[in-house]
Design a protein around this motif. Structure first.
Motif, PDB file in Angstrom:
ATOM      1  N   GLN A  36      70.614 -71.873 -11.690  1.00  0.00           N
ATOM      2  CA  GLN A  36      70.611 -73.248 -11.198  1.00  0.00           C
ATOM      3  C   GLN A  36      69.284 -73.625 -10.567  1.00  0.00           C
ATOM      4  OE1 GLN A  36      74.018 -74.420  -8.892  1.00  0.00           O
ATOM      5  NE2 GLN A  36      72.962 -76.126  -7.894  1.00  0.00           N
ATOM      6  N   ALA A  37      68.682 -72.712  -9.847  1.00  0.00           N
ATOM      7  CA  ALA A  37      67.418 -73.021  -9.189  1.00  0.00           C
ATOM      8  C   ALA A  37      66.347 -73.373 -10.224  1.00  0.00           C
ATOM      9  CB  ALA A  37      66.963 -71.832  -8.344  1.00  0.00           C
ATOM     10  N   ARG A  38      66.392 -72.704 -11.370  1.00  0.00           N
ATOM     11  CA  ARG A  38      65.401 -72.987 -12.425  1.00  0.00           C
ATOM     12  C   ARG A  38      65.675 -74.344 -13.055  1.00  0.00           C
ATOM     13  NH1 ARG A  38      61.527 -74.110 -14.165  1.00  0.00           N
ATOM     14  NH2 ARG A  38      60.323 -73.317 -15.939  1.00  0.00           N
ATOM     15  N   VAL A  39      66.946 -74.657 -13.275  1.00  0.00           N
ATOM     16  CA  VAL A  39      67.301 -75.956 -13.862  1.00  0.00           C
ATOM     17  C   VAL A  39      66.885 -77.087 -12.922  1.00  0.00           C
ATOM     18  CG1 VAL A  39      69.190 -77.400 -14.704  1.00  0.00           C
ATOM     19  CG2 VAL A  39      69.224 -74.941 -15.125  1.00  0.00           C
ATOM     20  N   ALA A  40      67.064 -76.870 -11.621  1.00  0.00           N
ATOM     21  CA  ALA A  40      66.762 -77.906 -10.635  1.00  0.00           C
ATOM     22  C   ALA A  40      65.288 -78.266 -10.617  1.00  0.00           C
ATOM     23  CB  ALA A  40      67.220 -77.461  -9.251  1.00  0.00           C
ATOM     24  N   GLU A  41      64.434 -77.394 -11.104  1.00  0.00           N
ATOM     25  CA  GLU A  41      63.004 -77.699 -11.165  1.00  0.00           C
ATOM     26  C   GLU A  41      62.671 -78.694 -12.272  1.00  0.00           C
ATOM     27  OE1 GLU A  41      60.971 -74.036 -11.676  1.00  0.00           O
ATOM     28  OE2 GLU A  41      61.778 -73.115  -9.855  1.00  0.00           O
ATOM     29  N   VAL A  42      63.610 -78.864 -13.210  1.00  0.00           N
ATOM     30  CA  VAL A  42      63.330 -79.692 -14.390  1.00  0.00           C
ATOM     31  C   VAL A  42      64.266 -80.892 -14.489  1.00  0.00           C
ATOM     32  CG1 VAL A  42      63.125 -79.668 -16.919  1.00  0.00           C
ATOM     33  CG2 VAL A  42      62.533 -77.621 -15.585  1.00  0.00           C
ATOM     34  N   LEU A  43      65.541 -80.696 -14.166  1.00  0.00           N
ATOM     35  CA  LEU A  43      66.545 -81.732 -14.342  1.00  0.00           C
ATOM     36  C   LEU A  43      67.120 -82.165 -12.997  1.00  0.00           C
ATOM     37  CD1 LEU A  43      68.608 -80.219 -17.330  1.00  0.00           C
ATOM     38  CD2 LEU A  43      66.663 -81.793 -17.454  1.00  0.00           C
ATOM     39  N   PRO A  44      67.678 -83.398 -12.926  1.00  0.00           N
ATOM     40  CA  PRO A  44      68.387 -83.821 -11.713  1.00  0.00           C
ATOM     41  C   PRO A  44      69.742 -83.115 -11.655  1.00  0.00           C
ATOM     42  CG  PRO A  44      68.507 -85.543 -13.389  1.00  0.00           C
ATOM     43  CD  PRO A  44      67.614 -84.466 -13.936  1.00  0.00           C
ATOM     44  N   VAL A  45      69.730 -81.873 -11.253  1.00  0.00           N
ATOM     45  CA  VAL A  45      70.865 -80.993 -11.458  1.00  0.00           C
ATOM     46  C   VAL A  45      72.119 -81.453 -10.714  1.00  0.00           C
ATOM     47  CG1 VAL A  45      70.228 -79.396  -9.607  1.00  0.00           C
ATOM     48  CG2 VAL A  45      71.574 -78.579 -11.553  1.00  0.00           C
ATOM     49  N   ASP A  46      71.966 -81.934  -9.476  1.00  0.00           N
ATOM     50  CA  ASP A  46      73.142 -82.311  -8.702  1.00  0.00           C
ATOM     51  C   ASP A  46      73.920 -83.437  -9.368  1.00  0.00           C
ATOM     52  OD1 ASP A  46      72.630 -80.397  -6.819  1.00  0.00           O
ATOM     53  OD2 ASP A  46      71.544 -81.749  -5.470  1.00  0.00           O
ATOM     54  N   VAL A  47      73.209 -84.478  -9.793  1.00  0.00           N
ATOM     55  CA  VAL A  47      73.897 -85.613 -10.405  1.00  0.00           C
ATOM     56  C   VAL A  47      74.394 -85.245 -11.798  1.00  0.00           C
ATOM     57  CG1 VAL A  47      71.852 -86.706 -11.449  1.00  0.00           C
ATOM     58  CG2 VAL A  47      73.783 -88.121 -10.701  1.00  0.00           C
ATOM     59  N   CYS A  48      73.713 -84.324 -12.484  1.00  0.00           N
ATOM     60  CA  CYS A  48      74.190 -83.869 -13.795  1.00  0.00           C
ATOM     61  C   CYS A  48      75.461 -83.041 -13.660  1.00  0.00           C
ATOM     62  CB  CYS A  48      73.107 -83.059 -14.508  1.00  0.00           C
ATOM     63  SG  CYS A  48      71.773 -84.064 -15.187  1.00  0.00           S
ATOM     64  N   LEU A  49      75.566 -82.279 -12.577  1.00  0.00           N
ATOM     65  CA  LEU A  49      76.805 -81.554 -12.297  1.00  0.00           C
ATOM     66  C   LEU A  49      77.915 -82.520 -11.922  1.00  0.00           C
ATOM     67  CD1 LEU A  49      75.388 -78.544 -10.233  1.00  0.00           C
ATOM     68  CD2 LEU A  49      76.619 -78.368 -12.417  1.00  0.00           C
ATOM     69  N   GLU A  50      77.587 -83.505 -11.134  1.00  0.00           N
ATOM     70  CA  GLU A  50      78.574 -84.480 -10.676  1.00  0.00           C
ATOM     71  C   GLU A  50      79.161 -85.274 -11.837  1.00  0.00           C
ATOM     72  OE1 GLU A  50      78.597 -88.681  -8.188  1.00  0.00           O
ATOM     73  OE2 GLU A  50      76.961 -87.246  -7.845  1.00  0.00           O
ATOM     74  N   THR A  51      78.316 -85.643 -12.799  1.00  0.00           N
ATOM     75  CA  THR A  51      78.782 -86.489 -13.909  1.00  0.00           C
ATOM     76  C   THR A  51      79.180 -85.678 -15.134  1.00  0.00           C
ATOM     77  OG1 THR A  51      76.459 -86.793 -14.580  1.00  0.00           O
ATOM     78  CG2 THR A  51      77.460 -88.503 -13.190  1.00  0.00           C
ATOM     79  N   GLY A  52      79.058 -84.360 -15.080  1.00  0.00           N
ATOM     80  CA  GLY A  52      79.589 -83.527 -16.136  1.00  0.00           C
ATOM     81  C   GLY A  52      78.659 -83.172 -17.268  1.00  0.00           C
ATOM     82  N   TRP A  53      77.368 -83.494 -17.170  1.00  0.00           N
ATOM     83  CA  TRP A  53      76.429 -83.066 -18.207  1.00  0.00           C
ATOM     84  C   TRP A  53      76.214 -81.549 -18.142  1.00  0.00           C
ATOM     85  CZ3 TRP A  53      74.501 -85.905 -22.165  1.00  0.00           C
ATOM     86  CH2 TRP A  53      74.563 -87.296 -22.075  1.00  0.00           C
ATOM     87  N   LEU A  54      76.307 -81.010 -16.924  1.00  0.00           N
ATOM     88  CA  LEU A  54      76.147 -79.574 -16.695  1.00  0.00           C
ATOM     89  C   LEU A  54      77.367 -79.059 -15.948  1.00  0.00           C
ATOM     90  CD1 LEU A  54      72.418 -79.557 -15.457  1.00  0.00           C
ATOM     91  CD2 LEU A  54      73.241 -79.043 -17.781  1.00  0.00           C
ATOM     92  N   ALA A  55      77.571 -77.743 -16.032  1.00  0.00           N
ATOM     93  CA  ALA A  55      78.703 -77.126 -15.326  1.00  0.00           C
ATOM     94  C   ALA A  55      78.257 -75.769 -14.796  1.00  0.00           C
ATOM     95  CB  ALA A  55      79.886 -76.963 -16.262  1.00  0.00           C
ATOM     96  N   ARG A  56      78.863 -75.373 -13.687  1.00  0.00           N
ATOM     97  CA  ARG A  56      78.598 -74.034 -13.147  1.00  0.00           C
ATOM     98  C   ARG A  56      79.405 -73.015 -13.949  1.00  0.00           C
ATOM     99  NH1 ARG A  56      78.614 -77.257  -8.445  1.00  0.00           N
ATOM    100  NH2 ARG A  56      76.647 -77.089  -7.285  1.00  0.00           N
ATOM    101  N   THR A  57      78.780 -71.911 -14.278  1.00  0.00           N
ATOM    102  CA  THR A  57      79.442 -70.909 -15.118  1.00  0.00           C
ATOM    103  C   THR A  57      79.723 -69.627 -14.349  1.00  0.00           C
ATOM    104  OG1 THR A  57      77.285 -70.172 -15.919  1.00  0.00           O
ATOM    105  CG2 THR A  57      78.456 -71.794 -17.252  1.00  0.00           C
ATOM    106  N   GLY A  58      79.596 -69.636 -13.069  1.00  0.00           N
ATOM    107  CA  GLY A  58      79.813 -68.432 -12.269  1.00  0.00           C
ATOM    108  C   GLY A  58      78.510 -67.965 -11.671  1.00  0.00           C
ATOM    109  N   GLY A  59      78.568 -67.503 -10.455  1.00  0.00           N
ATOM    110  CA  GLY A  59      77.355 -67.070  -9.783  1.00  0.00           C
ATOM    111  C   GLY A  59      76.444 -68.256  -9.547  1.00  0.00           C
TER     112      GLY A  59
END
Length: 512
Positions: free
Chosen positions: A86-109
C-alpha cells in the motif's frame, strides 16, 4: 469477445462506484502522470513482451516489471493483478479514495490489489483511453479469464477492434451502441456523436461502460438495460447504430457476453431486420455477425433476406468454419476442454446435434453495414473477401456507398460524360508466359483499404491509367479506339460495365 476457463463459478466481486466521477478523473491523472498508456506500455515492455501480454502470456511482462518505477508498479497492479504494498501504491495513486470507492481493495497485510482490469487503449487520434473489465477479462489479463459467471464483462478483443475500425466516423447527432459490453464502441462514438445511448442486457456491463467512459475522460453516455432494441424508446432514431452482439450460434445461452439465446442465427437476423426503422435518412448501422450455411441454401440469399426495406447494404463474409471447427473454437472459449472429458464430449455432441437439426454445414463470420436511403432501388452487395485489409476502414466504407450513389444516379450516357481519377496506390500486374508479346491478363491491385484485385482487359487497363480527372470518360475511350483501331461507337457501348465495376470496387473515383 474473450475466453473463459473451466474454473468453478464464484460470485462476481463488487465494482468500483460510478457515483464519484471526480475519483475517476483523479485516477486518470495519476495513470497518465506515470505514463500508464498504450505507448508507455510498449516502451516499457518492448514489442515481444507487449505482444505476449495480448495473448495472456504474462511471464515476459513479469520479467520486464521487476524494477520499482511507478509504471512497473501499475502494470503489476492492473494488468498482471499482482498485490502491491500500500505504501508504494500511495506514492502514485490517490489510494485512500480509491479504496473508499472500490477501485482498489486490501488483500491482507499491507498489500493492495485492483478490483477491475484497467487496460490502456490508444484512440484513433492518439487519445489515451482506458478499457475497464472484470478481473482477468481484459486482453492481456493475467492467465486468462478465471470464472464462468454468466454476467462476466470482457475487455477489448479482436472483434471489438474490428468493429471500431470499420465504423463510419462522421459527426452525428445521435449514436446507439447495442450490447455495449465494456464500452469501447460507446467510447469511440462519443468522440463524434453529440449524444450516445449504450444498451446491454447485463447491468454489470452498463456499470463497467460508465467506468470506462469516466476513466477515459469521455462524456457520459445514456446507459439503458435491455436486449436488442428493447431499451430504445418511442420513435427514437439514430444516425449511427453499432453492435458487436452475442453472435455465437450455440445450443443454449450459457454465457451472456457471447450466446444470444435465440435459435441459430436468429439474433443477428433480428438485429439487422429491426435496425432499418431506427435509422435516420443517410444513417449507418454496422454489425459483426455469424450466419449459418444451410444445406441446399445459398448463404448469400440468406443474408439478402435479412436486409430491411429502405436500406442499402454491404455484407462481407470474412471467414467460414465447418461445424466441427466452430464448435471446438467456442468450447475452448468456455474452457470446456480443460475439464472433465466426458462433459466435454457431451457438450461437443450437443453443438453437433443442434447443427444437424438445422442442416447447418458451416458458419460464416463477417461485417454487415446498412445505410438508410430513399432510393427507389436500394443497393445490395453480398460478397466474400477473406484477404487482408487495411484498418481503419470507416472512410473506405463511406466512400463505397458514396460511389454507389454516383453510379445509381448516372446512366451509361451520363457516366461517359463524367470524369474519373485513379485511386491512390493502385498498381498494375501483367500475367503471362515469359517472352510472350502480350499478357494473358492484366490485374489492377489496391494497396489501401480493402486491398482488392480485379482482372481487366487492355482497354480497361489503358482507361484506368489515363484517368486523372481532366478528360471525360467518353473522350478517353475515343482516344483508345483510335489507338487500337476499333470503332469508337462500339467501344463506348461495351465499356461502361467495366467502368462501373472499377468505380464500385474503388479503383476509380468520380471527380465531382
Amino acid at each position: 469477445m474473450g475466453g473463459v476457463s473451466n474454473a468453478s463459478q464464484s460470485p462476481l466481486p463488487p465494482l468500483p462506484s460510478s457515483d464519484r466521477p471526480d475519483v475517476a478523473a483523479r485516477l486518470r491523472d495519476a495513470l497518465l502522470a506515470a505514463s500508464f498508456t498504450a505507448d508507455g506500455l510498449l516502451e516499457l515492455l518492448g514489442a515481444p513482451a507487449y505482444a505476449a501480454l495480448a495473448r495472456s502470456e504474462t511471464v515476459p511482462a513479469l520479467r520486464a516489471t521487476r524494477g520499482d518505477t511507478p509504471l512497473e508498479m501499475l502494470v503489476r497492479l492492473f494488468l498482471l493483478q499482482q498485490p502491491v504494498p500500500q505504501a508504494r501504491v500511495a506514492e502514485v495513486l490517490p489510494v485512500d479514495v480509491c479504496l473508499e470507492t472500490g477501485w482498489l481493495a486490501r488483500t491482507g497485510g499491507n498489500d493492495i490489489s485492483a478490483t477491475v482490469d484497467v487496460r490502456p487503449y490508444g484512440g484513433p487520434g492518439g487519445e489515451d483511453w482506458y478499457i475497464v473489465s472484470d478481473l482477468g477479462c481484459a486482453v492481456g489479463g493475467a492467465g486468462g479469464i478465471g470464472r464462468r459467471d454468466e454476467g462476466v464483462v470482457l475487455g477489448v478483443g479482436g472483434a471489438s477492434t474490428t468493429l471500431a475500425g470499420i465504423t463510419v466516423r462522421t459527426p452525428v447527432s445521435a449514436a446507439l451502441d447495442l450490447g455495449t459490453g465494456s464500452g469501447i464502441q460507446a467510447l469511440h462514438a462519443a468522440q463524434h456523436a453529440t449524444r450516445v445511448v449504450a444498451t446491454d442486457l447485463n447491468p454489470r456491463a452498463l456499470h463497467i461502460t460508465g467506468l470506462t467512459l469516466a476513466l477515459s475522460g469521455s462524456p457520459a453516455a445514456d446507459l439503458r438495460e435491455g436486449s436488442l432494441f428493447g431499451p430504445v424508446r418511442g420513435e427514437e432514431t439514430y444516425d449511427l447504430i453499432v453492435s458487436n452482439p452475442p453472435f455465437v450460434i450455440s445450443p443454449g445461452a450459457r454465457l451472456t457476453y457471447r450466446d444470444g439465446g435465440m435459435g441459430g442465427d436468429d439474433l443477428c437476423r433480428t438485429l439487422v431486420q429491426e435496425a432499418g426503422e431506427r435509422l435516420n435518412q443517410g444513417g449507418f448501422a454496422q454489425f459483426l455477425a455469424n450466419w449459418q450455411h444451410v444445406e441446399g441454401e445459398d448463404w448469400q440469399d440468406r443474408l439478402r433476406s435479412w436486409v430491411p426495406r429502405g436500406c442499402d447494404a454491404w455484407i462481407v463474409q470474412r471467414e467460414v468454419q465447418d461445424i466441427n471447427q466452430y464448435a471446438e473454437l467456442w468450447l475452448r472459449d468456455a474452457g470446456d476442454h480443460q475439464g472433465d472429458a466426458a462433459e466435454y464430449q457431451a457438450r461437443y455432441d450437443a453443438w453437433l446435434d443442434e447443427f444437424e437439426a438445422r442442416k447447418v454445414k458451416a458458419v460464416g463470420f463477417g461485417w454487415i453495414t446498412l445505410r438508410r436511403t430513399d432510393a427507389a432501388v436500394p443497393s445490395l452487395t453480398v460478397e466474400e473477401w477473406p484477404h487482408p485489409v487495411e484498418q481503419p476502414l470507416g472512410d473506405t466504407i463511406k466512400a463505397h456507398f458514396d460511389r454507389l450513389d454516383h453510379l445509381r444516379d448516372h446512366d451509361d450516357a451520363a457516366l461517359l460524360e463524367g470524369h474519373f481519377r485513379l485511386a491512390a496506390e493502385i498498381v498494375q500486374e501483367q500475367v503471362g508466359l515469359p517472352g510472350a508479346e502480350d499478357p494473358e491478363h492484366v490485374v489492377l491491385r489496391q494497396n489501401r483499404g480493402m486491398r482488392r484485385a480485379t482482372r481487366v482487359d487492355t482497354v480497361g487497363a489503358g482507361f484506368a491509367g489515363v484517368c486523372d480527372g481532366t478528360m471525360s470518360a467518353g473522350r478517353i475511350l475515343d482516344a483508345i479506339a483510335q489507338l487500337i483501331g476499333e470503332d469508337p461507337v462500339l467501344l463506348r457501348d461495351r465499356t461502361p460495365a467495366q467502368i462501373r465495376l472499377l468505380v464500385e470496387q474503388g479503383f476509380l473515383e468520380p471527380v465531382r
